[in-house]
Design a protein around this motif. Sequence first.
Motif, PDB file in Angstrom:
ATOM      1  N   ALA A   1       0.853  -1.358  -0.080  1.00 20.96           N
ATOM      2  CA  ALA A   1      -0.015  -0.003  -0.164  1.00 20.96           C
ATOM      3  C   ALA A   1       0.650   1.123  -0.156  1.00 20.96           C
ATOM      4  CB  ALA A   1      -0.968   0.110   1.130  1.00 20.96           C
ATOM      5  N   THR A   2       0.256   2.347  -0.434  1.00 21.15           N
ATOM      6  CA  THR A   2       0.771   3.649  -0.371  1.00 21.15           C
ATOM      7  C   THR A   2      -0.172   4.446   0.728  1.00 21.15           C
ATOM      8  OG1 THR A   2       1.796   3.710  -2.511  1.00 21.15           O
ATOM      9  CG2 THR A   2       1.412   5.745  -1.286  1.00 21.15           C
ATOM     10  N   VAL A   3       0.588   4.971   1.836  1.00 16.96           N
ATOM     11  CA  VAL A   3      -0.157   6.076   2.635  1.00 16.96           C
ATOM     12  C   VAL A   3       0.653   7.423   2.712  1.00 16.96           C
ATOM     13  CG1 VAL A   3      -0.817   3.967   3.940  1.00 16.96           C
ATOM     14  CG2 VAL A   3       1.158   5.292   4.559  1.00 16.96           C
ATOM     15  N   VAL A   4      -0.552   8.406   3.023  1.00 12.90           N
ATOM     16  CA  VAL A   4       0.050   9.727   2.976  1.00 12.90           C
ATOM     17  C   VAL A   4      -0.875  10.448   4.052  1.00 12.90           C
ATOM     18  CG1 VAL A   4       0.545   9.755   0.467  1.00 12.90           C
ATOM     19  CG2 VAL A   4      -1.509  10.353   1.345  1.00 12.90           C
TER      20      VAL A   4
ATOM     21  N   ALA B   1      -1.949   9.089   8.520  1.00 13.08           N
ATOM     22  CA  ALA B   1      -1.555   8.541   7.185  1.00 13.08           C
ATOM     23  C   ALA B   1      -2.865   7.700   6.756  1.00 13.08           C
ATOM     24  CB  ALA B   1      -0.523   7.712   7.184  1.00 13.08           C
ATOM     25  N   ARG B   2      -3.362   7.832   5.482  1.00 15.61           N
ATOM     26  CA  ARG B   2      -4.320   7.115   5.082  1.00 15.61           C
ATOM     27  C   ARG B   2      -4.044   6.462   3.733  1.00 15.61           C
ATOM     28  NH1 ARG B   2      -4.467  12.013   3.098  1.00 15.61           N
ATOM     29  NH2 ARG B   2      -5.307  12.552   0.917  1.00 15.61           N
ATOM     30  N   VAL B   3      -4.612   5.229   3.352  1.00 14.41           N
ATOM     31  CA  VAL B   3      -4.033   4.392   2.302  1.00 14.41           C
ATOM     32  C   VAL B   3      -4.716   5.116   0.849  1.00 14.41           C
ATOM     33  CG1 VAL B   3      -4.525   2.146   0.988  1.00 14.41           C
ATOM     34  CG2 VAL B   3      -4.060   2.230   3.678  1.00 14.41           C
ATOM     35  N   LEU B   4      -3.904   5.377   0.052  1.00  9.82           N
ATOM     36  CA  LEU B   4      -4.495   5.710  -1.184  1.00  9.82           C
ATOM     37  C   LEU B   4      -5.018   4.724  -1.984  1.00  9.82           C
ATOM     38  CD1 LEU B   4      -1.452   8.085  -2.420  1.00  9.82           C
ATOM     39  CD2 LEU B   4      -3.587   8.876  -1.566  1.00  9.82           C
TER      40      LEU B   4
END
Length: 211
Positions: free
Chosen positions: A197-200, A204-207
């Motif tokens: 996953a990618t989080v930002v 942080a939330r999952v894109l």
Amino acid sequence: MRPLIMVGAGRGSLPRIVAEAAAARGRPLSGYVEFGDNPEPPTTPLERLGDAALLDDPAFLAGVDLVVAVQGAARRPLALQLLQAQASLPPLAHPAATISTTATLGAGTVVSAGAIVQSDARIGRFCLLNTAASIDHDNSVGDFVSIAPGVHAAGYVTIEDEAFVGLGAVIINGVTVGAGATVGAGAVVTRNVPAGATVVGNPARVLPPKT
């Protein structure tokens, strides 16, 4: 002491980090081996010893210590090739880094100036810990993990194989970042990150996956 040789060169940041860390430790590089389709000489003046064919020569490998300065997709297969060939691949930490006496660094890992690795942290093979990153007590970091400058991982964090943690990210106590995951720059990670996953963001939330 065997000569310390850099594999890979070019004008990216890693060859310069490696050369400067080795010189600062009082064990400057004795040369470099070209690797890749478009090899370039490093910015630090070094003797060119040959190309990738040297890495298939058991006599060469038996007489040197190697540090891999190749970045990108080629880094993992090259590192595994050298491990299979039983090459000597000691970790390299800049003397301005702080490494606890109870921490461990895996083969081929590079630690930049100002980084901190605290007590009982375990850093895997061929990781990159960049400037002023801090890995706190009892962290477990897998193989081929890249930690960008200014990252702060609190205690009992797990970062699994091939994850990337971006500039200035913060990971709170006890969180796991899954294998192959990406943590965006400045993210504040308060819960586990799934593998891949990618989080930002903060928190942080999952894109969503790209379509």
